[in-house]
Design a protein around this motif. Sequence first.
Motif, PDB file in Angstrom:
ATOM      1  N   THR A 231     -34.981 -41.211  45.580  1.00 29.53           N
ATOM      2  CA  THR A 231     -35.330 -41.314  44.167  1.00 29.53           C
ATOM      3  C   THR A 231     -35.889 -39.991  43.664  1.00 29.53           C
ATOM      4  N   ALA A 232     -35.619 -39.714  42.388  1.00 24.59           N
ATOM      5  CA  ALA A 232     -36.100 -38.482  41.762  1.00 24.59           C
ATOM      6  C   ALA A 232     -37.379 -38.727  40.983  1.00 24.59           C
ATOM      7  N   SER A 233     -38.097 -39.802  41.323  1.00 30.49           N
ATOM      8  CA  SER A 233     -39.280 -40.173  40.552  1.00 30.49           C
ATOM      9  C   SER A 233     -40.522 -39.427  41.018  1.00 30.49           C
ATOM     10  N   ASN A 234     -41.449 -39.248  40.076  1.00 31.24           N
ATOM     11  CA  ASN A 234     -42.746 -38.634  40.350  1.00 31.24           C
ATOM     12  C   ASN A 234     -43.738 -39.272  39.391  1.00 31.24           C
ATOM     13  N   PRO A 235     -44.148 -40.539  39.652  1.00 33.19           N
ATOM     14  CA  PRO A 235     -44.936 -41.303  38.686  1.00 33.19           C
ATOM     15  C   PRO A 235     -46.184 -40.568  38.220  1.00 33.19           C
ATOM     16  N   GLY A 236     -46.354 -40.531  36.898  1.00 33.86           N
ATOM     17  CA  GLY A 236     -47.515 -39.885  36.309  1.00 33.86           C
ATOM     18  C   GLY A 236     -47.298 -38.431  35.964  1.00 33.86           C
ATOM     19  N   PHE A 237     -46.285 -37.813  36.554  1.00 33.79           N
ATOM     20  CA  PHE A 237     -46.006 -36.407  36.289  1.00 33.79           C
ATOM     21  C   PHE A 237     -44.709 -36.226  35.509  1.00 33.79           C
ATOM     22  N   THR A 238     -43.723 -37.050  35.784  1.00 32.04           N
ATOM     23  CA  THR A 238     -42.531 -37.128  34.965  1.00 32.04           C
ATOM     24  C   THR A 238     -42.253 -38.603  34.702  1.00 32.04           C
ATOM     25  N   GLY A 239     -41.300 -38.866  33.802  1.00 30.22           N
ATOM     26  CA  GLY A 239     -41.089 -40.234  33.352  1.00 30.22           C
ATOM     27  C   GLY A 239     -40.237 -41.063  34.287  1.00 30.22           C
ATOM     28  N   ASN A 240     -39.564 -42.056  33.715  1.00 27.04           N
ATOM     29  CA  ASN A 240     -38.863 -43.074  34.488  1.00 27.04           C
ATOM     30  C   ASN A 240     -37.452 -42.620  34.858  1.00 27.04           C
ATOM     31  N   VAL A 241     -37.092 -42.742  36.133  1.00 29.63           N
ATOM     32  CA  VAL A 241     -35.742 -42.358  36.585  1.00 29.63           C
ATOM     33  C   VAL A 241     -34.751 -43.500  36.443  1.00 29.63           C
ATOM     34  N   LEU A 242     -35.171 -44.598  35.827  1.00 28.19           N
ATOM     35  CA  LEU A 242     -34.359 -45.802  35.711  1.00 28.19           C
ATOM     36  C   LEU A 242     -34.345 -46.255  34.262  1.00 28.19           C
ATOM     37  N   ALA A 243     -33.158 -46.601  33.736  1.00 27.82           N
ATOM     38  CA  ALA A 243     -33.064 -47.056  32.349  1.00 27.82           C
ATOM     39  C   ALA A 243     -32.017 -48.153  32.228  1.00 27.82           C
ATOM     40  N   VAL A 244     -32.318 -49.175  31.437  1.00 27.89           N
ATOM     41  CA  VAL A 244     -31.376 -50.242  31.131  1.00 27.89           C
ATOM     42  C   VAL A 244     -30.696 -49.885  29.816  1.00 27.89           C
TER      43      VAL A 244
ATOM     44  N   TYR B 294     -28.773 -47.024  34.465  1.00 20.78           N
ATOM     45  CA  TYR B 294     -28.684 -45.620  34.851  1.00 20.78           C
ATOM     46  C   TYR B 294     -29.873 -45.266  35.742  1.00 20.78           C
ATOM     47  N   VAL B 295     -29.606 -44.528  36.806  1.00 22.68           N
ATOM     48  CA  VAL B 295     -30.658 -44.164  37.746  1.00 22.68           C
ATOM     49  C   VAL B 295     -30.399 -42.763  38.272  1.00 22.68           C
ATOM     50  N   ALA B 296     -31.483 -41.998  38.455  1.00 25.55           N
ATOM     51  CA  ALA B 296     -31.380 -40.629  38.975  1.00 25.55           C
ATOM     52  C   ALA B 296     -31.893 -40.577  40.404  1.00 25.55           C
ATOM     53  N   THR B 297     -31.105 -39.950  41.275  1.00 26.88           N
ATOM     54  CA  THR B 297     -31.507 -39.739  42.662  1.00 26.88           C
ATOM     55  C   THR B 297     -31.273 -38.272  43.019  1.00 26.88           C
ATOM     56  N   ILE B 298     -31.814 -37.868  44.161  1.00 31.38           N
ATOM     57  CA  ILE B 298     -31.649 -36.499  44.644  1.00 31.38           C
ATOM     58  C   ILE B 298     -30.900 -36.541  45.966  1.00 31.38           C
ATOM     59  N   GLU B 299     -29.788 -35.824  46.037  1.00 32.13           N
ATOM     60  CA  GLU B 299     -28.979 -35.757  47.246  1.00 32.13           C
ATOM     61  C   GLU B 299     -29.191 -34.422  47.960  1.00 32.13           C
ATOM     62  N   ASP B 300     -29.305 -34.489  49.284  1.00 32.19           N
ATOM     63  CA  ASP B 300     -29.442 -33.294  50.121  1.00 32.19           C
ATOM     64  C   ASP B 300     -30.615 -32.416  49.697  1.00 32.19           C
ATOM     65  N   SER B 301     -31.627 -33.039  49.112  1.00 27.78           N
ATOM     66  CA  SER B 301     -32.850 -32.333  48.680  1.00 27.78           C
ATOM     67  C   SER B 301     -32.562 -31.202  47.711  1.00 27.78           C
ATOM     68  N   SER B 302     -31.400 -31.199  47.061  1.00 29.75           N
ATOM     69  CA  SER B 302     -31.049 -30.057  46.218  1.00 29.75           C
ATOM     70  C   SER B 302     -30.307 -30.423  44.938  1.00 29.75           C
TER      71      SER B 302
ATOM     72  N   THR C  74     -37.393 -36.077  37.292  1.00 27.70           N
ATOM     73  CA  THR C  74     -36.367 -36.495  36.334  1.00 27.70           C
ATOM     74  C   THR C  74     -36.822 -37.702  35.534  1.00 27.70           C
ATOM     75  N   SER C  75     -36.312 -37.807  34.317  1.00 31.39           N
ATOM     76  CA  SER C  75     -36.537 -38.975  33.475  1.00 31.39           C
ATOM     77  C   SER C  75     -35.258 -39.269  32.709  1.00 31.39           C
ATOM     78  N   ILE C  76     -34.979 -40.560  32.457  1.00 37.17           N
ATOM     79  CA  ILE C  76     -33.777 -40.994  31.753  1.00 37.17           C
ATOM     80  C   ILE C  76     -34.180 -41.837  30.549  1.00 37.17           C
ATOM     81  N   ALA C  77     -33.451 -41.672  29.431  1.00 31.96           N
ATOM     82  CA  ALA C  77     -33.678 -42.494  28.243  1.00 31.96           C
ATOM     83  C   ALA C  77     -32.338 -42.759  27.576  1.00 31.96           C
ATOM     84  N   CYS C  78     -32.243 -43.874  26.855  1.00 31.93           N
ATOM     85  CA  CYS C  78     -30.983 -44.216  26.199  1.00 31.93           C
ATOM     86  C   CYS C  78     -31.245 -45.109  24.999  1.00 31.93           C
TER      87      CYS C  78
END
Length: 347
Positions: A186-199, A205-213, A239-243
């Motif tokens: 997951t690309a989340s960092n609660p409290g420092f950036t927003g939500n990586v998940l959006a309906v 929609y969801v943001a993830t990090i592959e291969d740490s890069s 990362t944060s997602i909005a729609c």
Amino acid sequence: MAVPLSVVFLVACTSSPTATTSSPSPGLNGVVHVVRMLPIAASTQVTGLAVGAGEVWVASPAAAPYLGGTPAVGSILRFDVTNGTHRSSFSTAGDPVGLAVSGSFLWVAGGSGDHTVSLADADTVVQSDAATGQVLFTYVVGQPQALAADKDTAWVVAGGIGAVPTTLLRLQGGRVTRITDLPGQTASNPGFTGNVLAVCTNGIYVATIEDSSRTVVSRVSIETGATTQVSSVLSAGGTSIACDERGVFFMINDPGRGGVYRAAPTVDVNPFGSKSASDLAMVSAQLWVVDQVYGDGAGRVSLFDTATEVERAQTSLPAGDARLIAADANGAWVIAGDRLMELRASG
């Protein structure tokens, strides 16, 4: 979570709404108005911000020192969305990593913490009646990382730590249903950036990090659980997602490839906005982006047109950490330093 706190310790006793109006920014055709600023204790760490059910909700984790013998609890503050009045405070999970309001329901995801202290509601998602605080269901979810909800259903990204796979779960009516595994962590960092998940209207929609890069944004079908990669960017920032009905956007906090991106079948396209963005929110074809500045510097909030990706207006924020933003039909609410601020746009 539904137990009222006997002492309201997060809101300053001298709290009073303050209204100001920013001047039009050079080269921009809109104005962002600061409708009110509500003080929150400077020692408070905010990990969740949501607007819904006629209120603004602010979640904070348990504060040290911890009292032995009982699990440490976090707190939720409730403010009236129409006038900013602080209505009440409630106890909640000791490590609230996700906060959502949908219809008449309040959802709080309780994280695992660092395992050095016992935390209330760890590794759970609690669904409550937003009006009364009555707990309706407690879902057992190991290592929840992000939370989003729509009506009587919530979606949770869980795991993604070490060898544990990243999984998307659906929570409804007391049942936990595994939807699919997701690539990377997951690309989340609660409290420092927003939500990586959006309906969104056409899926989850969801943001993830592959291969740490590389940040990957995926769309998951609500009906079938089928997963499609939508965007890929060579960056591993928060990362944060909005729609809304007009589109999907995501931001990456990274001095290299950071900025705001439109979620589309693209790889490494050029972003717009600030590289130090920390959160974004969408409503009525308006994209609100908060620009993160730590310490004594002043952050800012920018407003973009979603069709053209052109910045319409911006306003500076008080000194202190600028992190989270949530929007409703009237404007946006932002956490900046030790203040909760309501913003509206014109022009």
